[in-house]
Design an enzyme around this catalytic site. Structure first.
Site, mmCIF file in Angstrom:
data_model
loop_
_atom_site.group_PDB
_atom_site.id
_atom_site.type_symbol
_atom_site.label_atom_id
_atom_site.label_comp_id
_atom_site.label_asym_id
_atom_site.label_seq_id
_atom_site.Cartn_x
_atom_site.Cartn_y
_atom_site.Cartn_z
ATOM 1 N N HIS A 85 0.814 -1.224 0.000
ATOM 2 C CA HIS A 85 0.000 0.000 0.000
ATOM 3 C C HIS A 85 0.844 1.270 0.000
ATOM 4 O O HIS A 85 0.357 2.328 0.396
ATOM 5 C CB HIS A 85 -0.949 0.005 1.215
ATOM 6 N N CYS B 283 2.257 17.056 -11.243
ATOM 7 C CA CYS B 283 3.470 16.867 -12.074
ATOM 8 C C CYS B 283 4.235 15.587 -11.722
ATOM 9 O O CYS B 283 5.269 15.307 -12.314
ATOM 10 C CB CYS B 283 4.387 18.081 -11.956
ATOM 11 N N GLU C 123 -7.333 -12.206 17.744
ATOM 12 C CA GLU C 123 -8.745 -12.469 17.433
ATOM 13 C C GLU C 123 -8.838 -13.356 16.191
ATOM 14 O O GLU C 123 -7.957 -13.313 15.341
ATOM 15 C CB GLU C 123 -9.464 -11.154 17.086
HETATM 16 P P1 NAD Z 1 -7.127 -3.781 10.645
HETATM 17 O O1 NAD Z 1 -7.143 -2.572 11.504
HETATM 18 O O2 NAD Z 1 -8.313 -4.070 9.811
HETATM 19 O O3 NAD Z 1 -6.924 -5.080 11.560
HETATM 20 C C1 NAD Z 1 -5.914 -5.151 12.543
HETATM 21 C C2 NAD Z 1 -5.826 -6.593 13.012
HETATM 22 O O4 NAD Z 1 -4.734 -6.687 13.923
HETATM 23 C C3 NAD Z 1 -7.068 -7.099 13.750
HETATM 24 O O5 NAD Z 1 -7.433 -8.355 13.225
HETATM 25 C C4 NAD Z 1 -6.597 -7.223 15.203
HETATM 26 O O6 NAD Z 1 -7.231 -8.296 15.890
HETATM 27 C C5 NAD Z 1 -5.111 -7.477 15.022
HETATM 28 N N1 NAD Z 1 -4.269 -7.069 16.158
HETATM 29 C C6 NAD Z 1 -4.482 -6.079 17.067
HETATM 30 N N2 NAD Z 1 -3.455 -6.017 17.931
HETATM 31 C C7 NAD Z 1 -2.567 -6.973 17.540
HETATM 32 C C8 NAD Z 1 -1.298 -7.401 18.038
HETATM 33 N N3 NAD Z 1 -0.720 -6.828 19.097
HETATM 34 N N4 NAD Z 1 -0.666 -8.407 17.388
HETATM 35 C C9 NAD Z 1 -1.227 -9.013 16.309
HETATM 36 N N5 NAD Z 1 -2.429 -8.640 15.805
HETATM 37 C C10 NAD Z 1 -3.077 -7.639 16.411
HETATM 38 O O7 NAD Z 1 -5.782 -3.719 9.829
HETATM 39 P P2 NAD Z 1 -5.443 -4.185 8.342
HETATM 40 O O8 NAD Z 1 -6.061 -5.510 8.076
HETATM 41 O O9 NAD Z 1 -3.974 -4.022 8.183
HETATM 42 O O10 NAD Z 1 -6.215 -3.129 7.429
HETATM 43 C C11 NAD Z 1 -6.049 -1.731 7.641
HETATM 44 C C12 NAD Z 1 -5.502 -0.980 6.436
HETATM 45 O O11 NAD Z 1 -5.093 0.310 6.888
HETATM 46 C C13 NAD Z 1 -4.268 -1.615 5.869
HETATM 47 O O12 NAD Z 1 -4.470 -1.712 4.509
HETATM 48 C C14 NAD Z 1 -3.110 -0.674 6.178
HETATM 49 O O13 NAD Z 1 -2.547 -0.225 4.956
HETATM 50 C C15 NAD Z 1 -3.710 0.564 6.758
HETATM 51 N N6 NAD Z 1 -3.140 0.916 8.065
HETATM 52 C C16 NAD Z 1 -1.787 0.969 8.219
HETATM 53 C C17 NAD Z 1 -1.245 1.273 9.448
HETATM 54 C C18 NAD Z 1 0.247 1.282 9.600
HETATM 55 O O14 NAD Z 1 0.951 1.525 8.630
HETATM 56 N N7 NAD Z 1 0.765 0.981 10.794
HETATM 57 C C19 NAD Z 1 -2.062 1.564 10.539
HETATM 58 C C20 NAD Z 1 -3.458 1.533 10.336
HETATM 59 C C21 NAD Z 1 -3.962 1.183 9.093
HETATM 60 ZN ZN ZN Z 2 3.905 19.258 -8.793
#
Ligand code: NAD
Ligand code: ZN
Length: 261
Positions: A123, A134, A219
């Site tokens: 992503h 640009c 979860e």
């Molecule tokens: P999501 O928020 O949908 O899901 C997070 C998952 O992590 C949940 O299933 C939860 O149970 C689990 N989780 C929570 N704490 C945890 C831990 N300590 N260890 C392991 N698992 C744990 O996240 P997603 O599926 O990555 O989708 C969100 C989208 O948003 C992604 O595409 C991402 O690009 C973006 N995002 C990125 C960041 C980042 O760069 N850190 C942060 C938030 C969202």
């Molecule tokens: Zn520009």
């Protein structure tokens, strides 16, 4: 693949040690312990910002200043975060030759900061800004200051080089990620709710090509009942620590052919 009542951590470690060509798919959950909230859940970003208003390409093109309210929060949270023990464990597994690549949905750059070398940013990354007019690119830390929207030399408002809803996955990242998924022996899926498409299709792709799918998440997710072979329930850092310990024990077990001194 039945785990037959044996210890699931030991079973996962056995698979990783035997196949030694694991690929990892990570999501926001792996960075929660670094202080970056995930998007879903009561503490998540979506509780505060409606993704349709703040996280689509259309929203950015219509009202970039408004979208930067959310983006600024992300840039400062990501910029102030350090890798946690889970990121470090994955870098160690790569160093040991157990993991060969990390496909991450995260945009925080923490895998690279922890020392992982082969990281596919599915992503994109918050560390870079791009001009939608640009196409000039800049390092975020050189162009962004808190409280202001970053501007291109051409005066257009810059966009972080991340995939917003409505944008395609960068073609090279998608191509390489799919190839990794199709050819790995084990796919470890860590900290993703697997609801964002097309990233959520990667585990099924790996499984259909013969990989074992090991999921690490406190979860159950939409994958757990249908795709996952072994669900290791717990935090990314805790479970990876146990896996590393198990793998190190394996390495220390003297083989019957080794000669004594
Ligand atoms: P999501 O928020 O949908 O899901 C997070 C998952 O992590 C949940 O299933 C939860 O149970 C689990 N989780 C929570 N704490 C945890 C831990 N300590 N260890 C392991 N698992 C744990 O996240 P997603 O599926 O990555 O989708 C969100 C989208 O948003 C992604 O595409 C991402 O690009 C973006 N995002 C990125 C960041 C980042 O760069 N850190 C942060 C938030 C969202
Ligand atoms: Zn520009």
């Amino acid at each position: 693949m039945p785990t037959g009542g044996s210890d699931p951590v030991r079973e996962a470690a056995r698979l990783l040690a035997e196949r030694r060509n694991a690929v990892v798919l990570t999501g926001a959950g792996i960075s929660v312990e670094s202080g970056i909230p995930s998007f879903r859940g009561s503490q998540g970003m979506w509780a505060k910002y409606d993704p349709m208003e703040y996280a689509t390409l259309h929203a950015f093109m219509q009202s970039p200043r408004k979208v930067w309210e959310m983006l600024s929060e992300m840039v400062s949270v990501c910029g102030g975060a350090a890798p946690n023990a889970a990121h470090a464990s994955l870098a160690a597994l790569e160093e040991m030759g157990v993991v060969r690549a990390v496909i991450t949905q995260n945009v925080d750059g923490l895998h690279q900061a922890a020392g992982s070398r082969r990281v596919i940013e599915y992503h994109g990354s918050m560390e870079e800004l791009i001009c939608v007019h640009c196409w000039k690119r800049y390092l975020t830390r050189e162009r962004w200051t808190p409280g202001a929207v970053p501007l291109c030399d051409c005066d257009e408002i810059l966009k972080p080089n991340v995939v917003l809803f409505g944008e395609p996955i960068p073609w090279l990242a998608q191509e390489v990620a799919e190839e990794e998924a199709r050819t790995c022996g084990v796919l470890m899926v860590i900290g993703t709710s697997a609801q964002v498409s097309p990233a959520c299709d990667i585990p099924r792709l790996a499984k259909d090509a013969g990989a074992a799918v090991v999921e690490i998440n406190p979860e159950p997710t939409s994958l757990t009942a249908s795709v996952t072979d072994i669900h290791l329930r717990g935090s990314a850092s805790g479970v990876l620590r146990l896996l590393l310990k198990e793998l190190s024990l394996d390495d220390e077990t003297p083989s019957s052919e080794s000669s004594g001194h």
